[in-house]
Design an enzyme around this catalytic site. Structure first.
Site, PDB file in Angstrom:
ATOM      1  N   LEU A  91      -2.421  89.237  64.055  1.00 48.78           N
ATOM      2  CA  LEU A  91      -2.866  88.781  62.638  1.00 48.78           C
ATOM      3  C   LEU A  91      -4.392  90.304  62.481  1.00 48.78           C
ATOM      4  CD1 LEU A  91      -4.177  84.961  62.374  1.00 48.78           C
ATOM      5  CD2 LEU A  91      -1.867  86.583  61.628  1.00 48.78           C
ATOM      6  N   GLY A  94      -9.679  95.117  65.631  1.00 50.26           N
ATOM      7  CA  GLY A  94     -10.983  95.860  65.280  1.00 50.26           C
ATOM      8  C   GLY A  94     -11.622  96.404  66.867  1.00 50.26           C
ATOM      9  N   GLY A  95     -13.008  96.191  66.403  1.00 53.75           N
ATOM     10  CA  GLY A  95     -13.570  96.938  67.449  1.00 53.75           C
ATOM     11  C   GLY A  95     -13.889  96.329  68.718  1.00 53.75           C
ATOM     12  N   PHE A  96     -13.188  95.301  68.319  1.00 52.47           N
ATOM     13  CA  PHE A  96     -13.503  93.837  69.419  1.00 52.47           C
ATOM     14  C   PHE A  96     -12.703  92.759  70.155  1.00 52.47           C
ATOM     15  CE2 PHE A  96     -17.928  94.223  67.234  1.00 52.47           C
ATOM     16  CZ  PHE A  96     -18.822  94.747  67.748  1.00 52.47           C
ATOM     17  N   GLY A  97     -11.451  93.825  69.757  1.00 50.54           N
ATOM     18  CA  GLY A  97     -10.545  92.909  70.116  1.00 50.54           C
ATOM     19  C   GLY A  97      -9.506  92.789  69.540  1.00 50.54           C
ATOM     20  N   VAL A  99      -6.638  89.577  67.438  1.00 50.83           N
ATOM     21  CA  VAL A  99      -6.352  88.412  67.604  1.00 50.83           C
ATOM     22  C   VAL A  99      -4.881  87.842  66.318  1.00 50.83           C
ATOM     23  CG1 VAL A  99      -6.920  86.577  65.103  1.00 50.83           C
ATOM     24  CG2 VAL A  99      -8.587  88.489  65.333  1.00 50.83           C
ATOM     25  N   LYS A 114      -8.876  85.395  69.696  1.00 44.78           N
ATOM     26  CA  LYS A 114      -8.869  86.322  69.466  1.00 44.78           C
ATOM     27  C   LYS A 114      -9.042  86.827  71.415  1.00 44.78           C
ATOM     28  CE  LYS A 114     -12.580  88.887  67.242  1.00 44.78           C
ATOM     29  NZ  LYS A 114     -13.991  89.464  66.222  1.00 44.78           N
ATOM     30  N   ASP A 210     -23.324  89.523  61.879  1.00 41.97           N
ATOM     31  CA  ASP A 210     -21.681  90.736  60.893  1.00 41.97           C
ATOM     32  C   ASP A 210     -20.521  89.631  60.800  1.00 41.97           C
ATOM     33  OD1 ASP A 210     -20.307  92.712  62.292  1.00 41.97           O
ATOM     34  OD2 ASP A 210     -18.898  92.062  63.260  1.00 41.97           O
TER      35      ASP A 210
END
Length: 411
Positions: A91, A94-97, A99, A114, A210
């Site tokens: 989907l 980003g910087g954190f993983g 999805v 995620k 965030d």
């Protein structure tokens, strides 16, 4: 005796004694060993496959996690749900993983999974405790966190699936689909309501850390829901938040957060101010170009200084918008972007202003300095809100027309 001899019948003659060793069947000499080897290889392969599969879906479940029960998902279920985390189920990232979309095999519930790597210095136990606590949040404008899965150094967070994706894809560039002003204003008010719930209405204070358009998801009816609580922090009402690492997204970070590393409701309000400008203008908080970076809040402020703040609105809105609502959102976005945290409104005030139940403070003394937006003579939102609260308590009626006069600020 001298008569004719009888004809010999060979089949009735006795067999001759065997000379030499008995002949061994080829089935025994070749087939049986070959079959044995095949069976052994199949057994070894089966064991190896089983061990690899077991290792592939292996999870470490410590004693302290047993109390979380239904909040923990099995990795195998999430692997099956996302079809092995295939790219076609992706989907976004980003910087954190990344999805992924998935359908849980048992319940057939559509979810968003995620996949993140977690290297928290506060410890996995405390982090999971916060994740489970956040899973108990219930609000119509928050994406429901259903649970988690922990595997080695990997953490998977499971959310409700939002079919219309993230808000940012309807805002930037030349989107195939865009939202009209009525839809955008409803999203802004919805996210404001969700943040107010996090800050004041739940049993603990939840700092999202965030808030931005890409973390606001749209459900089937295009209602905005604030999601991605991977950076969220909790603390008890009446206590002070602890200092943490600076986390968030450039353009949404409050000045004091970058100085102290402490996330508070005021830092969320600052990010929400950037978010409001983002939605109303259809621009990112920082527009990078080869020659220069355009800061959105500075640009909106310059439009206000010229006496035409509506120049900052998204051109894709066309002529179908409520000018007073757009102006309200732009000016409230500037107020929330104040460089001093005590000068910003609370989310309670923001909700009241957006609903027309409270006027917004004047912008006439707002100025731009090297540290950001500030009031020229040290005024702040605290004094204004106390004055408003006192006048309301004394029976003075405040209407939406008063809000418009306050917002005009002489411009």
């Amino acid at each position: 005796m001298n008569g004719q001899a009888q004809e010999l019948t060979l089949s009735q003659l006795p067999k001759l004694p065997r000379v030499g060793p008995k002949k061994i069947s080829r089935l025994l000499t070749i087939g049986l060993p070959l079959i044995s080897v095949i069976v052994i290889l199949a057994a070894v392969s089966g064991v190896v496959y089983f061990m690899r599969r077991k290792r592939k879906f292996a999870e470490v479940v410590e004693d302290w996690e047993l109390e979380y029960g239904p909040h923990r998902f099995k990795f195998k279920d999430l692997y099956v749900a996302t079809k092995g985390f295939k790219d076609k189920e992706l989907l976004g990232s980003g910087g954190f993983g990344k999805v992924f979309r998935g359908v849980l095999p048992t319940s057939k519930l559509e979810v968003a999974v995620k996949r993140v790597s977690h290297e928290s210095r506060q410890g996995m136990k405390e982090f999971i405790a916060e994740i489970v606590s956040i899973g108990r949040l219930r609000h119509r404008n928050l994406v429901q966190l259903l649970g988690y899965c922990r595997r080695k150094d990997e953490l998977l967070l499971v959310y409700d699936y939002m079919p219309n994706g993230s808000l940012d894809k309807y805002l930037y560039g030349q989107p195939k689909l865009t939202l009209n002003w009525r839809q955008r204003f409803r999203v802004i008010k919805g996210v404001a309501s969700g943040l107010f719930y996090l800050h004041e209405e739940w049993e603990q204070v939840v700092i999202h850390r965030d808030v931005k358009a890409s973390n606001v998801l749209l459900d089937s009816e295009l209602n905005g829901r604030l999601g991605d609580f991977g950076l969220a922090r909790l603390y008890d009402h009446g206590t002070e938040p602890q200092t943490t690492h600076i986390m968030g997204t450039l353009g949404y970070l409050a000045p004091e957060h970058t100085r102290t590393g402490r996330a508070t409701p005021c830092t969320d309000v600052f990010a929400f101010g950037a978010f409001m400008l983002e939605v109303a203008c259809g621009r990112r908080p920082i527009l990078q170009s080869p020659t220069d970076n355009v800061i959105l809040v500075d640009w909106v402020y310059s439009c206000w200084c010229k006496g035409d703040i509506l120049e900052a609105k998204d051109p894709y809105l066309g002529s179908d918008y409520a000018a007073e609502e757009v102006e309200l959102v732009l000016k409230l976005g500037l107020i929330c972007s104040h460089s001093q945290p005590e000068a910003r409104p609370t989310m309670r005030h923001v909700v009241q202003i957006l609903d027309g139940d409270m006027p917004s403070p004047e912008l006439s003394s707002l100025s731009l300095s090297s540290s950001g937006l500030a009031y020229a003579h040290g005024e702040g939102f605290d004094g204004f809100s106390m004055m408003y609260t006192t006048s309301t308590y004394n029976g003075t009626s405040q209407s939406s027309t008063v809000a418009a006069s306050h917002l005009s600020g002489g411009r």
